[in-house]
Design a protein around this motif. Structure first.
Motif, PDB file in Angstrom:
ATOM      1  N   ILE A  36      -9.264  -7.015  50.802  1.00 62.65           N
ATOM      2  CA  ILE A  36      -9.439  -8.424  51.183  1.00 62.65           C
ATOM      3  C   ILE A  36      -9.434  -8.551  52.706  1.00 62.65           C
ATOM      4  CG2 ILE A  36      -8.342 -10.701  51.127  1.00 62.65           C
ATOM      5  CD1 ILE A  36      -7.350  -9.864  48.240  1.00 62.65           C
ATOM      6  N   ALA A  37      -8.468  -7.894  53.356  1.00 63.90           N
ATOM      7  CA  ALA A  37      -8.388  -7.954  54.821  1.00 63.90           C
ATOM      8  C   ALA A  37      -9.641  -7.370  55.458  1.00 63.90           C
ATOM      9  CB  ALA A  37      -7.140  -7.228  55.315  1.00 63.90           C
ATOM     10  N   ALA A  38     -10.129  -6.253  54.937  1.00 63.33           N
ATOM     11  CA  ALA A  38     -11.336  -5.627  55.496  1.00 63.33           C
ATOM     12  C   ALA A  38     -12.538  -6.549  55.360  1.00 63.33           C
ATOM     13  CB  ALA A  38     -11.610  -4.295  54.814  1.00 63.33           C
ATOM     14  N   ALA A  39     -12.675  -7.210  54.228  1.00 62.05           N
ATOM     15  CA  ALA A  39     -13.801  -8.130  54.026  1.00 62.05           C
ATOM     16  C   ALA A  39     -13.751  -9.274  55.043  1.00 62.05           C
ATOM     17  CB  ALA A  39     -13.785  -8.680  52.598  1.00 62.05           C
ATOM     18  N   VAL A  40     -12.576  -9.845  55.235  1.00 64.43           N
ATOM     19  CA  VAL A  40     -12.433 -10.940  56.203  1.00 64.43           C
ATOM     20  C   VAL A  40     -12.736 -10.442  57.614  1.00 64.43           C
ATOM     21  CG1 VAL A  40     -10.782 -12.549  57.252  1.00 64.43           C
ATOM     22  CG2 VAL A  40     -10.812 -12.229  54.761  1.00 64.43           C
ATOM     23  N   ILE A  41     -12.222  -9.268  57.974  1.00 63.24           N
ATOM     24  CA  ILE A  41     -12.454  -8.718  59.316  1.00 63.24           C
ATOM     25  C   ILE A  41     -13.941  -8.490  59.567  1.00 63.24           C
ATOM     26  CG2 ILE A  41     -12.113  -6.675  60.773  1.00 63.24           C
ATOM     27  CD1 ILE A  41      -9.236  -6.554  59.547  1.00 63.24           C
ATOM     28  N   VAL A  42     -14.639  -7.917  58.603  1.00 59.89           N
ATOM     29  CA  VAL A  42     -16.079  -7.669  58.777  1.00 59.89           C
ATOM     30  C   VAL A  42     -16.818  -8.987  58.982  1.00 59.89           C
ATOM     31  CG1 VAL A  42     -18.181  -6.868  57.602  1.00 59.89           C
ATOM     32  CG2 VAL A  42     -16.114  -5.442  57.595  1.00 59.89           C
TER      33      VAL A  42
END
Length: 152
Positions: A138-144
């Motif tokens: 979830i964090a990676a998706a938001v960061i991207v």
């Protein structure tokens, strides 16, 4: 003078640094996806067994060889890149930084939980660990989205 020299050096190496940042983010994320899965398998092994000892060893190697070196490179190179492009003043960067801090805290939690498991402390269930496995995705998706779309 030193700041100008550093800026010039970082500018010359920008694409190499950006490449290193992306590569080590991938390594770090792979480790963050793997470690809770390791914890599930570890907890499912009989306490004090040879299999449990192997999981302690695997978790330790994952932390020492992949997770810890990757987080260091990600932070150092990421901050150099952010400074170079002037991102420190941008809202999207502040939001990204917040999520990277969350991932860093998650990393710290994982290292701590590995130590607890190595001592035989099994505080969480397999289901809880499987849910924790969703945090980095979830964090990676938001960061991207923040980095690519720069919504604010």
């Amino acid at each position: 003078m030193i700041s100008a020299i550093m800026t010039d050096i970082i500018a010359m190496l920008y694409f190499w640094l950006k490449s290193a940042h992306i590569i080590f983010v991938i390594f770090w994320m792979a480790g963050l996806f793997m470690i809770p899965r390791f914890f599930v398998y570890h907890q499912e092994s009989p306490e004090g067994s040879e299999e449990a000892a192997k999981w302690v060893d695997r978790e330790g190697k994952l932390i020492k060889i992949i997770l810890n070196p990757s987080i260091i490179v990600v932070w150092v190179v990421g901050m150099l890149l952010a400074w170079n492009i002037g991102a420190m003043a941008d809202g999207w960067f502040h939001a990204k930084l917040l999520f990277v801090l969350v991932l860093s805290a998650y990393h710290g939690w994982a290292v701590g939980y590995a130590k607890k498991l190595a001592r035989g402390e099994r505080k969480l269930t397999g289901k809880q660990l499987r849910l924790f496995n969703e945090v980095p995705g979830i964090a990676a998706a938001v960061i991207v989205i923040l980095v690519v779309a720069k919504p604010f």
